[in-house]
Design an enzyme around this catalytic site. Sequence first.
Site, PDB file in Angstrom:
ATOM      1  N   TYR A 145       0.838  -1.211   0.000  1.00 34.21           N
ATOM      2  CA  TYR A 145       0.000   0.000   0.000  1.00 34.21           C
ATOM      3  C   TYR A 145       0.871   1.260   0.000  1.00 34.21           C
ATOM      4  CZ  TYR A 145      -4.826  -1.779   0.647  1.00 34.21           C
ATOM      5  OH  TYR A 145      -6.059  -2.337   0.482  1.00 34.21           O
ATOM      6  N   SER A 146       1.530   1.530   1.167  1.00 34.62           N
ATOM      7  CA  SER A 146       2.251   2.802   1.316  1.00 34.62           C
ATOM      8  C   SER A 146       3.431   2.904   0.361  1.00 34.62           C
ATOM      9  CB  SER A 146       2.793   2.928   2.745  1.00 34.62           C
ATOM     10  OG  SER A 146       1.751   2.999   3.658  1.00 34.62           O
ATOM     11  N   GLU A 206      -8.279  -4.149   8.032  1.00 35.92           N
ATOM     12  CA  GLU A 206      -6.956  -3.977   8.622  1.00 35.92           C
ATOM     13  C   GLU A 206      -7.074  -3.196   9.936  1.00 35.92           C
ATOM     14  OE1 GLU A 206      -4.169  -1.782   6.244  1.00 35.92           O
ATOM     15  OE2 GLU A 206      -2.522  -2.144   7.634  1.00 35.92           O
TER      16      GLU A 206
END
Lengths: 395, 378
Positions: free
Chosen positions: A135-136, A250
């Site tokens: 993701y990041s 999450e």
Amino acid sequence: MAEAALDDFRRETRRWLEMNCPPEMRTPPKSADDVAWGGRRFEPSSQAQADWLRIMGERGWTVPDWPTEYGGGGLAPAEAKVLKQEMAALGCRTPLYSFGISMLGPALLKYGTEAQKKEHLPKIARGEIRWCQGYSEPNAGSDLASLATRAEDKGDHFLVNGQKVWTSYADKADMIFCLVRTDTSSKQGGISFLLFDMESPGVSTKPILLISGNSPFCETFFDDVKVPKENVVGEINKGWNVAKYLLGHEREMISGMGLRASEQSLPERALAHLGAEADGRLDDPMLRARIAAFEVRAAAFQAMSERFIDMLKAGKADPAQPSMMKYYGTELNKDRHELMMAAGGADALEWDSGRSHGGVAARSWLRTKANSIEGGTSEIQLNIIAKRILNLPGA
Amino acid sequence: MPMYWNEDQDMLADSARPFIAGNAPVSHMRALRDAGDSHGFSPDVWRQFAEMGFTGILAGEADDGLGLGHVEAGIVLEEIGRNLTPSPFLSTAVGAVTALNMAGDHIRQRWMPGIVAGESVAALAFEETTRHRPHRVAATATKSGNGFRLDGAKQFVAHGHVADVLLVTARSSGDESDRDGITLFAVPRDTDGVTADADRLADASMAARVMFDGVEVDGDAVVGEVGRGADVLDRVLGAVRTGAAAELVGVANGAADMTTAYLRERKQFGQIIGSFQALQHRAAHLYCEMEVARAAVLKAQQALDEGDPEAERHVHVAKAMAGNSAALAVQEAVQMHGGIGMTDEYDVGFYMKRQRVLAEMFGDADYHADRLARLSGY
């Protein structure tokens, strides 16, 4: 479900667990490394751990409420709750820790094709494949949708180039679920959700040394990685919906960290290190008061977690509720570890002595500081609560 | 029991909410205060509560009650809190009914019908010191004829000056701080030797200092067993602490709802102030604290209703958490309203005053955190 049927289920479950859960798996893990994450390169820390994962995986009870055709246990919410209660009563360990279970699975169940579900879910349930989350990026943290990792359409496949960061256990994972940019003309509307193998040519990882002295996170690099077109989950350019849905799960998982009972409770640790006065009160009145005030909040959050899960399963939870759980649970967990350090006194400061089990107290304390950053910072959660639940206007 | 209201409980809330907001909103409380009312609540509203069935929520069906539980009582209390309704509901329909449910037939039949009918009011005379120390009982119960003579002084007795019956702790044996030797009595307020002087509190509610000076009661006035009154007392305390916590949830939500509404409409610097992140984050944090408190209160209510052996712990958590979150709610409410929040004309200050009284009543957050620690062995 009728009370009587549920009582029968409880009795059968208890008997089955008593017969099948190895005695070694009824004690808390000895360390953070003493838990099963599965995967192609899984090295069990004991035969009992391997057995427990296999037995539970075969029964689908690593994912009790997933449908049986995808490797789950097919349990109704009330039954899954009973199973959880009975495992807790017997002290059974969680058989499998897995981002596949807590994050990807729910997203595949909602957005995956039948072929994707059949291919991936049973392997997640049995712990055969270990997943990581891409993701990041270095320039896409809280502003996740500004991500730049590019997936170029090459006809029958995508060509992926770019870099991810804070990829938990990327160096140990077999597969990645990854957000990529398939259209540069739209920010959120140009993101797709891709699945691919970490052994694909062009994938490399580099662990990041953290303040805890450990390296659970990696930098992950993609250099002309070929990914088949059928590995897109949901529609091309509509990956942001999948991403947000997964983030909700999450956040739930991270909020639960505030609840995870370590081997020693906070009062136990304080009593062990600081001792008690004649009447049994902790021999440090100011710390005792702080611990007591904390324990009130922790117990209240425990009740909130039960309520959240019940409401979620009944379809009564607000869609933004995971943000609230994530925010509160992680702030609470940080507070817990600050108090754990105070309760441990100078003993808790040791970094690598045998007596301190390799500085587990200090390293855990430092690890928790990431809780309110990973999966969306506390400030992002507060933004979401303010806008979605309180209907406050955008700035 | 899942941790949310079932259909019947949703229906009760759906009827309690408009009923209380319609018949006893904040303006009702303000009108009583402005009129200098010294009764402390409206007997008409109390009778309406009975007509709605609220007074008998915790009473058994044999007493014409509804035989429901603390979740249901809490639904009514939350609306009382949200509307700041002056009401003897907590002391009477929760506290006294819990005690009477444990009492012998004679005494139960004497007081329960009036309570359920909305004709009678009860008050709890437990406190002797300025902080909540319910097992520290210096008032004495001395054997006298077939009964007892009561001597002592109690304070912070809500509705004590108008109640028909006072539930009183007195010591029949043992030392001042012993749990054993406490006996609980149901004493008619008009008994010779009982004097109740009421004072107005910060929130405009009335609480009495009650003197017992050679008060003769017969043996039938004992609730539970002689010397074992703490068993009943603890059950009553569990009920009213949980009830006060539910009322605090209502107070907190009432204040917070006013505040978010204000944030959505007030403009400064040409913008709605609710668009400022500094205020958004505080409002969102407050929301979380209140939701966690709501869950803790529901947990305690369900634990009491199920006879959970851990109920005492859950009650301590609920009262402490509800007290703290409501304190935050009313403080943020006044601050975020700015100057108007400081005016008597605006309602938000009433919430702050009521929170302070309810937080102190039956033990504040520190008291309950300390008790929780003692139960946990530290």
